[in-house]
Scaffold this motif. Structure first.
Motif, PDB file in Angstrom:
ATOM      1  N   THR A 210     -10.984  -0.342  -1.550  1.00  0.00           N
ATOM      2  CA  THR A 210      -9.566  -0.017  -1.392  1.00  0.00           C
ATOM      3  C   THR A 210      -9.352   1.493  -1.348  1.00  0.00           C
ATOM      4  OG1 THR A 210      -8.874  -2.032  -2.542  1.00  0.00           O
ATOM      5  CG2 THR A 210      -7.296  -0.230  -2.471  1.00  0.00           C
ATOM      6  N   GLN A 211     -10.009   2.185  -2.258  1.00  0.00           N
ATOM      7  CA  GLN A 211      -9.843   3.635  -2.331  1.00  0.00           C
ATOM      8  C   GLN A 211     -10.296   4.310  -1.053  1.00  0.00           C
ATOM      9  OE1 GLN A 211     -10.975   5.245  -6.066  1.00  0.00           O
ATOM     10  NE2 GLN A 211     -11.104   7.350  -5.348  1.00  0.00           N
ATOM     11  N   GLY A 212     -11.435   3.864  -0.532  1.00  0.00           N
ATOM     12  CA  GLY A 212     -11.926   4.446   0.713  1.00  0.00           C
ATOM     13  C   GLY A 212     -10.981   4.220   1.877  1.00  0.00           C
ATOM     14  N   CYS A 213     -10.413   3.005   1.953  1.00  0.00           N
ATOM     15  CA  CYS A 213      -9.504   2.678   3.053  1.00  0.00           C
ATOM     16  C   CYS A 213      -8.218   3.495   2.979  1.00  0.00           C
ATOM     17  CB  CYS A 213      -9.169   1.189   3.023  1.00  0.00           C
ATOM     18  SG  CYS A 213     -10.495   0.097   3.584  1.00  0.00           S
ATOM     19  N   LEU A 214      -7.558   3.489   1.832  1.00  0.00           N
ATOM     20  CA  LEU A 214      -6.262   4.145   1.729  1.00  0.00           C
ATOM     21  C   LEU A 214      -6.364   5.652   1.819  1.00  0.00           C
ATOM     22  CD1 LEU A 214      -4.496   1.851  -0.887  1.00  0.00           C
ATOM     23  CD2 LEU A 214      -3.982   2.097   1.548  1.00  0.00           C
TER      24      LEU A 214
END
Length: 302
Positions: A210-214
């Motif tokens: 999630t962190q990488g995507c956002l």
């Protein structure tokens, strides 16, 4: 209070994923009651309220819940924030039906059936929500689909608005058999190209994904917290955990066999060991709950 040992299925099966041990189907009154109990357990874990107190909503007025399920979170939000305009979407018609029943008294809760992975929302709704909420969507998603969900959240959130993501990780316990089963699940997910990250120590790595995507979607992390739902023998969450553990064992079995992660005879034996250990009065367990809050930045912000 003990774990059901019957081989007869008592509850509807879950999607083939074990990250969400507190998920349920929405076809009976008993299922809905468990979801309401789950909502209370989650709120207890972070001190009450539909969101952790550390998440500051400011003057947020328009809220979107992607994958709203039975609408229990929306119900909580409408009770705490009666001035808000709340929208929930879910692809399951039965879930939307239940959500409408639960939120009948709240005129500002609007519910729509659509596939959250491809909502096809009109362009006029771009950047129209102050808060976009996603919770427990990883179990129904491949990494590619989950990234698409996050992209939708970013598109629909206004500049300066918040995106909150909540996911549950694999249980932490002193049950050797359960830990072994979860380790086998991680291996099976990798073999089936459903793993979010390469196998890590007792985690599926959903929030790292999630962190990488956002971050790639020009969002800034403003809150990152971890909470724990107790599920030890005798705790408020124990019986609920046992019920969903039975569902989880049943739903991951085909995946474990299909990916040749373990032989059927060995798996049957391991399942029996899991049930026996969890049914023990000495059983200790926690379900880790991760919550991240992201602020959508304007295109000029980097």
């Amino acid at each position: 209070m003990s774990l059901q040992l019957s081989s007869e299925p008592k509850y509807a099966p879950l999607p083939a994923y074990a990250a969400d041990l507190l998920h349920a189907s929405l076809y009976t009154a008993e299922d809905v009651q468990r979801l309401l109990e789950r909502e209370l357990l989650i709120q207890d874990a972070w001190g009450g309220g539909p969101l952790p107190a550390s998440i500051f909503l400011g003057d947020a007025l328009h809220v979107l819940d992607i994958g709203c399920g039975a609408g229990t979170w929306l119900k909580s939000m409408s009770q705490v924030y009666p001035h808000m305009h709340l929208v929930g979407v879910d692809r399951d018609a039965s879930a939307i039906s239940v959500a409408r029943t639960l939120n009948t008294r709240h005129a500002d809760v609007c519910l729509y059936q659509c596939d959250a992975h491809s909502m096809g929302v009109s362009a006029c709704e771009n950047a129209s929500y102050d808060l976009v909420h996603l919770r427990f969507l990883a179990p129904d998603s491949t990494p590619h689909q989950y990234a698409a969900l996050l992209r939708e959240a970013e598109r629909l959130c206004r500049y300066g608005g918040l995106i909150t993501v909540c996911e549950i990780e694999l249980p932490i316990s002193d049950c050797n058999a359960l830990n072994q089963l979860m380790h086998l699940l991680q291996q099976a997910l990798e073999r089936d190209d459903r793993a979010f990250t390469p196998e890590t120590s007792h985690q599926l790595g959903i929030m790292s994904w999630t962190q990488g995507c956002l971050q790639a979607f020009n969002c800034k992390l403003v809150q990152d917290e971890k909470f724990y739902i107790p599920c030890s023998y005798g705790s408020k969450g124990y019986l609920l955990f046992c019920q969903y553990l039975e569902q989880t064992i049943r739903c991951i079995k085909p995946l474990l066999i299909y990916t040749q992660t373990i032989a059927l005879e060995e798996l049957d034996e391991l399942e029996h060991e899991v049930r026996c250990e969890v049914a023990s009065q000495k059983f200790y367990g926690l379900c880790p709950l991760y919550v991240q809050s992201w602020r959508r930045l304007s295109p000029q912000s980097h």
